[in-house]
Write an enzyme that holds these catalytic residues in place. Structure first.
Site, PDB file in Angstrom:
ATOM      1  N   CYS A 105      -0.422   4.281   2.040  1.00  8.13           N
ATOM      2  CA  CYS A 105      -0.322   4.063   3.484  1.00  8.13           C
ATOM      3  C   CYS A 105       1.103   4.291   3.985  1.00  8.13           C
ATOM      4  O   CYS A 105       1.319   4.892   5.038  1.00  8.13           O
ATOM      5  CB  CYS A 105      -0.732   2.621   3.837  1.00  8.13           C
ATOM      6  N   ASP A 106       2.082   3.811   3.227  1.00  7.23           N
ATOM      7  CA  ASP A 106       3.445   3.710   3.754  1.00  7.23           C
ATOM      8  C   ASP A 106       4.466   4.629   3.095  1.00  7.23           C
ATOM      9  O   ASP A 106       5.596   4.736   3.577  1.00  7.23           O
ATOM     10  CB  ASP A 106       3.937   2.261   3.618  1.00  7.23           C
ATOM     11  N   CYS A 112       0.837  -1.201   0.000  1.00  9.77           N
ATOM     12  CA  CYS A 112       0.000   0.000   0.000  1.00  9.77           C
ATOM     13  C   CYS A 112       0.869   1.248   0.000  1.00  9.77           C
ATOM     14  O   CYS A 112       1.311   1.703   1.063  1.00  9.77           O
ATOM     15  CB  CYS A 112      -0.928  -0.015   1.214  1.00  9.77           C
TER      16      CYS A 112
END
Length: 333
Positions: free
Chosen positions: A154-155, A151
């Protein structure tokens, strides 16, 4: 005030208010297909609920979205928030749980979840999308969350000033790579072929970006490190050469596959590669069950688009409404 119920297998079960009624339609899946179906079903006056493992599906993990009508450029998670806000407006409950099976019970359907709850509905719309594929190489599970990610939105902020690699050659890989350039100092794209599958717009951006380097005809053989990921062991598919690439992070974007076992438990007719067969009205082989989005065979595998999923979700709700009127009449309540 809209109703939102969050249920996980570690929490208490859903309230009797939710499990003790007969719904007109229960939507399994909370991505763009499921959210769109919920809005249309609610507008048709159908009692509706969404049961989903996560809100947003793959869109929640997407980078910049630049081809959804009305938004010149919006992050995937932000677009999901807009979808959720729209669904909330119609007071459709969103139940966070995993549907394990669907069975016919006379004229109705029973839906069984991992949390041990049971729901009853006149129709079902399956909008479960696909599950991310893994590389299945040594070190992938070891460094998951410690350098390996599925992701980018997300990261990506965790890799500011770092060197990262994206594995894949489609639109999702391209989107992830472009997002990562806003944080990382260097972004490699590792692709097993000698040309990308991503749309031309993305290809032009990737090929001319100063932070991006594409490693053609290359696959990942192993991921190595200590407490965190340190390097990727790569192999050329044309020459067989094996070499190591020092990286701080690897983002895996190699596509997805449908939950075939779940579909088989229900008894749906599937394509040879495990996608649900539907007609143009999103009707499956089982009357009263509809399907939409990336989990259906009707959706081109190389054209998984938010707008397509949303349109199919709307069609599924339309078909469910007509089925209910024909079978149960307007005074079913």
């Amino acid at each position: 005030m809209s109703l939102k119920i969050t249920v996980t297998k570690m929490d208490f079960g859903a309230s009797e208010e939710l499990t003790g009624k007969v719904y007109d339609v229960i939507i399994v899946g909370g991505g763009p297909a499921g959210m769109s179906a919920a809005i249309y079903a609610a507008r048709y006056g159908l009692t509706t609920a969404i049961i989903t493992e996560e809100i947003g599906g793959q869109v929640a993990k997407a980078g910049w979205v630049e081809n959804y009508l009305g938004y010149t450029r919006i992050m995937g998670p932000d677009l999901v928030s807009k979808f959720e806000e729209h669904v909330k407006y119609y007071n459709v409950p969103i139940i966070i749980d995993v549907v394990e099976n669907v069975e016919r019970a006379g004229d109705l359907f029973k839906i069984y979840t991992m949390n041990g709850d049971e729901y009853t509905s006149r129709t079902i719309i399956l909008a479960v999308g696909e599950r991310r594929r893994k590389l299945n190489v040594p070190g992938e599970d070891t460094y998951n969350g410690r350098g390996v990610s599925y992701c980018a939105p997300c990261d990506a902020p965790l890799f500011k000033g770092k060197v990262v690699a994206v594995v894949g050659g489609g639109d999702s890989a391209a989107s992830a790579a472009l997002l990562l350039t806003e944080y990382a100092s260097k972004v490699y794209i590792i692709h097993r072929r000698n040309q990308l599958r991503a749309e031309k717009y993305y290809q032009d951006l990737l090929l001319h970006h100063p932070k991006i380097e594409i490693l053609w005809n290359t696959v990942v053989k192993e991921l190595k490190g200590d407490k965190v990921l340190r390097k990727a062991v790569l192999q050329r598919t044309d020459t067989g050469e094996v070499f190591e690439l020092p990286v701080d992070g690897v983002f895996i974007e190699i596509g997805a596959e449908p939950p075939v076992d779940f579909f088989k438990r229900i008894g749906l007719e599937l394509s040879k590669d495990g996608y649900i067969k539907t007609n143009h009205l999103m009707e499956t082989s089982i009357p009263g069950i509809y399907a939409a989005g990336d989990c259906v065979d009707l959706t081109p595998r190389d054209f998984r688009q938010i707008v397509v999923a949303a349109g199919q979700g709307a069609l599924a709700a339309y078909s469910a409404y007509n089925y209910i009127v024909r079978k149960f009449g307007m005074n079913r309540h």
